[in-house]
Design an enzyme around this catalytic site. Structure first.
Site, short mmCIF file in Angstrom:
data_model
loop_
_atom_site.label_atom_id
_atom_site.label_comp_id
_atom_site.label_asym_id
_atom_site.label_seq_id
_atom_site.Cartn_x
_atom_site.Cartn_y
_atom_site.Cartn_z
N TYR A 156 0.83 -1.21 0.00
CA TYR A 156 0.00 0.00 0.00
C TYR A 156 0.86 1.26 0.00
O TYR A 156 0.66 2.18 -0.80
CB TYR A 156 -0.92 -0.02 1.22
CG TYR A 156 -1.91 1.11 1.27
CD1 TYR A 156 -3.05 1.10 0.47
CD2 TYR A 156 -1.71 2.20 2.12
CE1 TYR A 156 -3.96 2.14 0.51
CE2 TYR A 156 -2.61 3.24 2.16
CZ TYR A 156 -3.74 3.20 1.36
OH TYR A 156 -4.64 4.24 1.41
N ALA A 158 4.03 1.62 -0.92
CA ALA A 158 4.78 1.74 -2.16
C ALA A 158 3.89 2.27 -3.28
O ALA A 158 4.30 3.13 -4.07
CB ALA A 158 5.38 0.40 -2.55
N ILE A 189 -8.66 9.52 9.04
CA ILE A 189 -9.99 10.11 8.86
C ILE A 189 -11.05 9.20 9.47
O ILE A 189 -10.90 7.97 9.48
CB ILE A 189 -10.27 10.32 7.35
CG1 ILE A 189 -9.11 11.07 6.68
CG2 ILE A 189 -11.59 11.06 7.16
CD1 ILE A 189 -8.83 12.45 7.23
#
Length: 252
Positions: A156, A158, A189
Site C-alpha cells: 500500500y 509503495a 480520517i
C-alpha cells in the site's frame, strides 16, 4: 457554487472518502459521475441529486472499462472537467508473508488505475469546446503512509508513494495542455481504515499523540480540500501533494 457547470468523475466514489468527495462536489454545483465496481448505497445520493449524479460500474485496472467510463461521462454531461483518482485497495501484510497476488492487486488498482484513468481523461479535458474553460483538474488520492514507513503496509505504501511521483510527472507533462495535476494525501480520517483504528482503544491511544489536532479528521474536511483543488481557486497549484492530516507527527 464553485463547481457550477463542471463535471467531475470520481473513482471509488460510492463509499468512504470517495463518496465524501462526491457529496462535496455536488454541493458546489458539479455534475458527478461516481465510478466503482459496486454501487453500494449510492442510490440514496442519486435520489437526492437526481440527474446531476450518475453511477457507472468501472474496474479501473481494465483499460476498456476505463474508456467506457470516460465515454459515459461525456455522453451524460457533455465533457469532463475534473477527475478524482480515488479508487484504492489495501492488502496489508509484512513482506515475508505478502503474496505476489496481493502485491499485484494493490499496485494494479492504486497505481495502474491512476495511470489508465489519467491517460483516458486527457482527450475529453482538452476537447475544442473546453478551450474557454478554466482547464482540467486531476486530483490523485494518496495517503499519509506514502512518505512514512508503516510496518505491514509495504504494498500500500509503495503504491501511494508512486502515485505522488506520478502526480508530479503528469503535472509537468499536462501543464501545456491546461491541465493541473495535484495529490490529496489524507491522514487518519473518521471513515474506513481510520474509523477501524479509532475503534481499537489500545492502538488509538498510541496514534492519538501523533496528531496535533488530537482527533480523527472528518470526511467532509477531505471533501472540502478536493473541492479547492478542483476549482479555480487552485489555479496556481500544480504538482503538489496537499496533506490533510491534522498535523500528523509520525515520530511522536
Amino acid at each position: 457554487m464553485r463547481l457550477d457547470g463542471q463535471t467531475a468523475v470520481i473513482t471509488g466514489g460510492t463509499r468512504g472518502l470517495g463518496r465524501a468527495i462526491a457529496e462535496a462536489c455536488l454541493a458546489e454545483g458539479a455534475s458527478v459521475v461516481v465510478a466503482a465496481r459496486n454501487p453500494y448505497d449510492i442510490k440514496e445520493l442519486a435520489d437526492e441529486h437526481g440527474d446531476r449524479l450518475l453511477y457507472h460500474q468501472t474496474d479501473v485496472t481494465d483499460e476498456r472499462s476505463v474508456a467506457g467510463l470516460m465515454a459515459a461521462a461525456v455522453e451524460a454531461f457533455g465533457g469532463i472537467d475534473v477527475l478524482v483518482n480515488n479508487a484504492g485497495v489495501s492488502r496489508d501484510g509484512k513482506i515475508a508473508r505478502l503474496s505476489v497476488a496481493d502485491w499485484n492487486a494493490t499496485l494494479a488498482t492504486n497505481l495502474t488505475g491512476v495511470f489508465l484513468c489519467t491517460r483516458a481523461v486527457i482527450a475529453p479535458m482538452t476537447a475544442p469546446d473546453k478551450a474557454t474553460s478554466a482547464g482540467g483538474r486531476i486530483i490523485n488520492v494518496s495517503s499519509c503512509v506514502a512518505g512514512r514507513a508503516a510496518i505491514g503496509a509495504a504494498a500500500y505504501s509503495a503504491s501511494k508513494a508512486a502515485v505522488e511521483m506520478f502526480t508530479r510527472t503528469s503535472a509537468a507533462e499536462l501543464a501545456p495542455k491546461g491541465i493541473t495535476v495535484n495529490c490529496l494525501s489524507p491522514g487518519y480520517i473518521d471513515e474506513g481504515m481510520g474509523k477501524e483504528l479509532a475503534s481499537n482503544e489500545r492502538a488509538w491511544e498510541s496514534y492519538r499523540g501523533r496528531l496535533l489536532s488530537g482527533r480523527l479528521g472528518r470526511p467532509e474536511e477531505v471533501g472540502a480540500t478536493a473541492v479547492f483543488l478542483a476549482s479555480r481557486d487552485s489555479s496556481y497549484v500544480n504538482g503538489s501533494v496537499v496533506e490533510v492530516n491534522g498535523g500528523l507527527m509520525w515520530a511522536a
